[in-house]
Motif scaffolding. Structure first.
Motif, PDB file in Angstrom:
ATOM      1  N   ASN A 121       0.828  -1.229   0.000  1.00  0.00           N
ATOM      2  CA  ASN A 121       0.000   0.000   0.000  1.00  0.00           C
ATOM      3  C   ASN A 121       0.850   1.263   0.000  1.00  0.00           C
ATOM      4  OD1 ASN A 121      -2.366  -1.455  -0.019  1.00  0.00           O
ATOM      5  ND2 ASN A 121      -2.605  -1.449   2.205  1.00  0.00           N
ATOM      6  N   LEU A 158      -1.249   4.354  -1.643  1.00  0.00           N
ATOM      7  CA  LEU A 158      -2.583   4.263  -1.039  1.00  0.00           C
ATOM      8  C   LEU A 158      -2.533   4.656   0.436  1.00  0.00           C
ATOM      9  CD1 LEU A 158      -3.865   0.887  -2.558  1.00  0.00           C
ATOM     10  CD2 LEU A 158      -4.695   3.174  -3.086  1.00  0.00           C
ATOM     11  N   PHE A 200      -3.112  -2.006 -10.108  1.00  0.00           N
ATOM     12  CA  PHE A 200      -3.390  -2.810  -8.905  1.00  0.00           C
ATOM     13  C   PHE A 200      -4.157  -4.077  -9.278  1.00  0.00           C
ATOM     14  CE2 PHE A 200      -2.953   1.453  -7.179  1.00  0.00           C
ATOM     15  CZ  PHE A 200      -2.215   1.260  -6.022  1.00  0.00           C
ATOM     16  N   PHE A 216      -6.125  -6.942  -6.950  1.00  0.00           N
ATOM     17  CA  PHE A 216      -6.507  -7.201  -5.558  1.00  0.00           C
ATOM     18  C   PHE A 216      -6.904  -8.664  -5.370  1.00  0.00           C
ATOM     19  CE2 PHE A 216      -7.601  -2.798  -6.587  1.00  0.00           C
ATOM     20  CZ  PHE A 216      -6.885  -2.106  -5.630  1.00  0.00           C
ATOM     21  N   SER A 273      -9.486  -9.797  -3.857  1.00  0.00           N
ATOM     22  CA  SER A 273     -10.909 -10.050  -4.133  1.00  0.00           C
ATOM     23  C   SER A 273     -11.341  -9.350  -5.432  1.00  0.00           C
ATOM     24  CB  SER A 273     -11.751  -9.599  -2.956  1.00  0.00           C
ATOM     25  OG  SER A 273     -11.376  -8.295  -2.588  1.00  0.00           O
ATOM     26  N   ASN A 296     -12.017  -6.880  -6.937  1.00  0.00           N
ATOM     27  CA  ASN A 296     -12.460  -5.477  -6.883  1.00  0.00           C
ATOM     28  C   ASN A 296     -12.779  -4.874  -8.244  1.00  0.00           C
ATOM     29  OD1 ASN A 296     -12.480  -5.248  -4.153  1.00  0.00           O
ATOM     30  ND2 ASN A 296     -10.467  -4.316  -3.981  1.00  0.00           N
ATOM     31  N   LEU A 304     -15.419  -3.169 -10.825  1.00  0.00           N
ATOM     32  CA  LEU A 304     -16.575  -2.291 -10.601  1.00  0.00           C
ATOM     33  C   LEU A 304     -17.828  -3.023 -11.093  1.00  0.00           C
ATOM     34  CD1 LEU A 304     -14.986   1.078 -11.740  1.00  0.00           C
ATOM     35  CD2 LEU A 304     -15.178   0.148  -9.445  1.00  0.00           C
ATOM     36  N   PRO A 305     -18.746  -3.311 -10.184  1.00  0.00           N
ATOM     37  CA  PRO A 305     -19.851  -4.206 -10.539  1.00  0.00           C
ATOM     38  C   PRO A 305     -20.791  -3.676 -11.618  1.00  0.00           C
ATOM     39  CG  PRO A 305     -20.194  -3.230  -8.366  1.00  0.00           C
ATOM     40  CD  PRO A 305     -18.829  -2.849  -8.792  1.00  0.00           C
ATOM     41  N   VAL A 306     -20.829  -2.330 -11.773  1.00  0.00           N
ATOM     42  CA  VAL A 306     -21.774  -1.773 -12.764  1.00  0.00           C
ATOM     43  C   VAL A 306     -21.197  -1.787 -14.180  1.00  0.00           C
ATOM     44  CG1 VAL A 306     -22.996  -0.308 -11.115  1.00  0.00           C
ATOM     45  CG2 VAL A 306     -21.017   0.612 -12.327  1.00  0.00           C
ATOM     46  N   LEU A 307     -19.918  -2.136 -14.313  1.00  0.00           N
ATOM     47  CA  LEU A 307     -19.291  -2.112 -15.629  1.00  0.00           C
ATOM     48  C   LEU A 307     -19.029  -3.529 -16.133  1.00  0.00           C
ATOM     49  CD1 LEU A 307     -16.644   0.728 -15.075  1.00  0.00           C
ATOM     50  CD2 LEU A 307     -18.973   0.946 -15.902  1.00  0.00           C
ATOM     51  N   ARG A 363     -20.785  -8.819 -17.315  1.00  0.00           N
ATOM     52  CA  ARG A 363     -20.593  -8.095 -16.047  1.00  0.00           C
ATOM     53  C   ARG A 363     -19.817  -9.000 -15.085  1.00  0.00           C
ATOM     54  NH1 ARG A 363     -24.929  -4.098 -15.554  1.00  0.00           N
ATOM     55  NH2 ARG A 363     -24.617  -2.905 -17.457  1.00  0.00           N
ATOM     56  N   ARG A 412      -7.137  -4.870 -16.553  1.00  0.00           N
ATOM     57  CA  ARG A 412      -7.340  -3.488 -16.084  1.00  0.00           C
ATOM     58  C   ARG A 412      -6.017  -2.891 -15.588  1.00  0.00           C
ATOM     59  NH1 ARG A 412     -11.347  -2.649 -11.099  1.00  0.00           N
ATOM     60  NH2 ARG A 412      -9.649  -3.710 -10.018  1.00  0.00           N
TER      61      ARG A 412
END
Lengths: 246, 469
Positions: free
Chosen positions: A69, A74, A107, A109, A111, A113, A115-118, A158, A174
């Motif tokens: 981090n 971060l 990054f 991660f 889990s 991470n 973006l659920p809406v994309l 999705r 990403r």
């Protein structure tokens, strides 16, 4: 779609430039818990060269994620210096740190991470959109990366329509999309089965070799440690061992 | 490295906002419904309210005043005390030197009316001038007497501005007599004996069309009386009015007082209300000139707008509007607090999502802007639905009216004007604009605090925070 057969288009090896990308000096980080201070990092000195494929390993609470981090801008150190490409993070404003993350760091991660809406495509595209890259350029880049991670045909799904391994591949795409100098991966295989984990490690290693991107992992996974070219063992917030493999 | 320009930022934020709203359907639906239904309710209430005001003002202007009223100054003072008990108390305590009601007569009324109409016509203002007067007294029939207010009107001109003539109903036969009710007739111009009675008054006095009735009143410190013949019966807006009102001609009024061409008020009814200031200026000038022609030196004439002539009614509409706007504002704030709660909860639930976006390089300002854009998109969308819904709900009330007779009984009286029991809502574009804009603005305002909090999140803390999505 299998997680175990990524298609990597370019097969040439990129030579490491051996420039220092991460410079850490006497780095300390303390967290306050109630009345007491808990030291997560107790004076870390470290240099990582461009193109390295490095793993931080150690037991839980050894400071792996905290160190990651700090490198990724971060979190701010309690003491010490962190420099990325020669720029000290301690002197940067929040906006400059956001800019650094946007332009220099990718990054991955534990889990995922996403973006659920994309969609998968849009998640990979997000960093380029935030950078203001023109659409045509974005499209070519993202499709190339999704194909490289083996998800070309699932681009419009999705995250909730993808398996864990597929989601992590999207996260890798990403992280790669902005062509960062450095990718920080926090236990990227922890939520995956060993076969999927192995294929992703192979994928990241290939991207490291082909594109010269520096990868730093924090991990418990023996497969990642085996694949890493440099393994740094952390114990109680200090570097206990630093081994490079030939 | 490149970074987002304004256009790209807006495009990205709208895309993310719309996706989020679509994804969180339940929350979007609940919050959107609160905004839409609230707005529809405000729009409907506003249309009804505007309708009731217009109806009140129309009735007040047509039956009691005009857009402009010329009358004695004392008349306005009396109107200010619209509570009759208070007025009589005041009058009984202080013997006034002022003119009493019957002495507040304007002379040469026809001349004044003609000069008014000429001057208005010259200024290209369409309007009608009308004279009226009033006498209070007792109306007697063989079965008894009743306190009555006689309104003296011009039977030819009156139907052009008021609806008295439409209120004529067949008169019942006296008690004990059998047969069909007798048809009522409107007054003729030269009829100086005809009288039209309120229905309750006719019933109380057991009178029907053709019957004789005696009106007694005090004039010049003497009791006077005059015989009238009933020409018809009127169905009025309230029982009170019906039990105490009768119409006679201005000719009859002048005959009763042994005068000629006199009246208490001259009113001007304009076709275009927006020309009121110009018409009022003309009226002021002419009244000044007409003042000099009065033989009664104590009579001071004045020219008033309807707002001044009907102060109680005007103040009621103003204060009622202010109160309603305050209630609308409170309800709007309550809805905004609901929106704020939803946006704040949504932001809290998406902390990790925000943390990830920050980790990917989205600036805290853009993160905050995302919440504002979400609220804006929801506000616009829900407000448009609320606007359409409000118009749809208002439409029957505009077309067919809203019958409030069960709620207000015989009709609510405001400043001596009785409100119709069926209110026709009227379209109010300013209200539509005001409430729709307010709805969008309040939705935006409700998002500011959660947005501000989001701009102060650290990426790491946010990623550690709750994320139920």
């Amino acid at each position: 779609m299998s997680d175990s057969h990524p298609q990597v288009s370019e097969q040439h090896e990129v030579t490491s430039t051996h420039e220092t990308i991460v410079h850490i000096q006497d780095l300390k980080k303390a967290y306050t818990q109630g009345q007491s201070k808990v030291w997560a990092l107790r004076g870390v000195d470290l240099e990582i060269k461009a193109g390295e494929f490095t793993a931080f390993m150690g037991p839980s609470g050894s400071g792996k994620t905290t160190l990651l981090n700090m490198i990724g801008a971060l979190d701010r150190p309690s003491e010490g210096i962190v420099k990325i490409n020669g720029r000290s993070l301690g002197e940067m404003s929040d906006t400059e740190r956001a800019e650094l993350r946007r332009n220099k760091v990718g990054f991955i991660f534990q889990s995922y991470n996403l973006l659920p809406v994309l969609t998968a495509y849009e998640n990979a595209e997000f960093v380029l959109m935030v950078r203001g890259v023109p659409e045509a350029e974005r499209k070519a880049k993202v499709m190339e990366l999704l194909t490289a991670v083996g998800l070309g045909e699932l681009a419009h799904r999705r995250p909730n329509e993808l398996s864990g391994g597929q989601q992590q591949r999207v996260a890798i795409a990403r992280a790669m999309a902005g062509e960062p100098a450095l990718i920080l991966a926090d236990e990227p295989t922890a939520n995956l089965d060993s076969q999927t984990g192995a294929s992703l490690i192979a994928l990241m290693r290939k991207l490291n070799q082909e594109r010269g991107i520096t990868f730093i992992f924090s991990t418990h996974d023996p497969q990642v440690i085996k694949a890493a070219k440099r393994v740094i063992r952390l114990v109680d917030g200090q570097i206990a061992a630093d081994e490079s493999k030939t | 490295m490149d970074s987002l320009d304004l256009k790209q930022s807006i495009k990205l934020l709208f895309k993310l906002a719309i996706r989020q709203l679509k994804r969180d359907k339940r929350r979007t639906l609940i919050t959107g419904s609160a905004i839409s239904l609230g707005l529809a309710l405000f729009i409907f209430s506003d249309h009804i309210q505007q309708g009731s005001y217009q109806s009140l003002i129309k009735v007040g202007i047509s039956t009691q005043a005009g857009h402009i009223v010329i009358q004695a100054q004392e008349h306005k003072d009396e109107q200010k005390i619209h509570d009759r008990q208070k007025l009589s108390k005041k009058l009984s305590k202080k013997p006034s030197r002022k003119l009493n009601q019957l002495d507040q007569r304007i002379e040469k009324v026809t001349e004044l009316q003609m000069s008014l109409e000429q001057a208005l016509s010259h200024a290209k203002i369409s309007g009608l001038s009308l004279a009226r007067a009033e006498i209070g007294g007792l109306l007697h029939s063989p079965v008894g007497g009743a306190r009555t207010r006689l309104l003296a009107i011009d039977p030819q001109l009156e139907p052009k501005v008021s609806d008295w003539h439409k209120r004529l109903v067949p008169a019942k036969l006296p008690q004990g007599e059998k047969g069909e009710p007798i048809k009522s007739h409107w007054l003729k111009q030269d009829d100086d004996r005809g009288i039209l009675l309120g229905q309750k008054l006719a019933e109380r006095l057991d009178l029907t069309v053709g019957d004789k009735v005696v009106f007694s009143y005090s004039y010049q410190q003497e009791n006077q009386s005059r015989l009238f013949r009933v020409r018809g019966v009127l169905k009025l807006s309230s029982e009170d009015q019906e039990a105490s009102t009768a119409l006679i001609t201005l000719n009859a009024y002048n005959s009763s007082l042994n005068t000629q061409d006199q009246a208490q008020k001259v009113s001007i009814h304009l076709e275009q209300i927006d020309l009121l200031p110009q018409a009022l200026a003309i009226s002021h000038k002419l009244v000044k000139a007409h003042q000099a022609k009065q033989t009664n030196a104590r009579l001071k004439l004045e020219s008033l707008s309807w707002q001044e002539a009907l102060p109680a009614l005007y103040q009621f509409t103003l204060k009622d509007r202010q109160t309603s706007l305050a209630i609308f504002l409170i309800m709007g704030i309550m809805i905004a607090i609901g929106v704020l709660n939803t946006v704040a909860m949504s932001a809290l639930e998406r902390q990790r999502y925000f943390g990830v976006m920050m980790a990917l390089g989205l600036s805290p300002k853009l993160m905050g802007a995302l919440l504002v854009v979400e609220a804006f998109v929801l506000g616009i969308f829900a407000s448009m639905i609320g606007l359409v819904l409000g118009i749809l709900v208002s439409w029957p009330a505009v077309e067919y009216g809203l019958d409030l007779s069960e709620m207000v009984g015989e009709g609510m009286e405001v400043g001596g004007v009785v409100m119709e029991t069926t209110i026709h809502a009227v379209w109010h574009p300013e209200g539509l604009l005001l409430f729709t804009s307010a709805s969008i603005i309040l939705s935006l305002l409700a998002s500011l605090w959660p947005a501000w909090r989001t701009t102060h999140l650290s990426a790491l803390d946010a990623m550690r925070g709750p994320d139920t999505q």
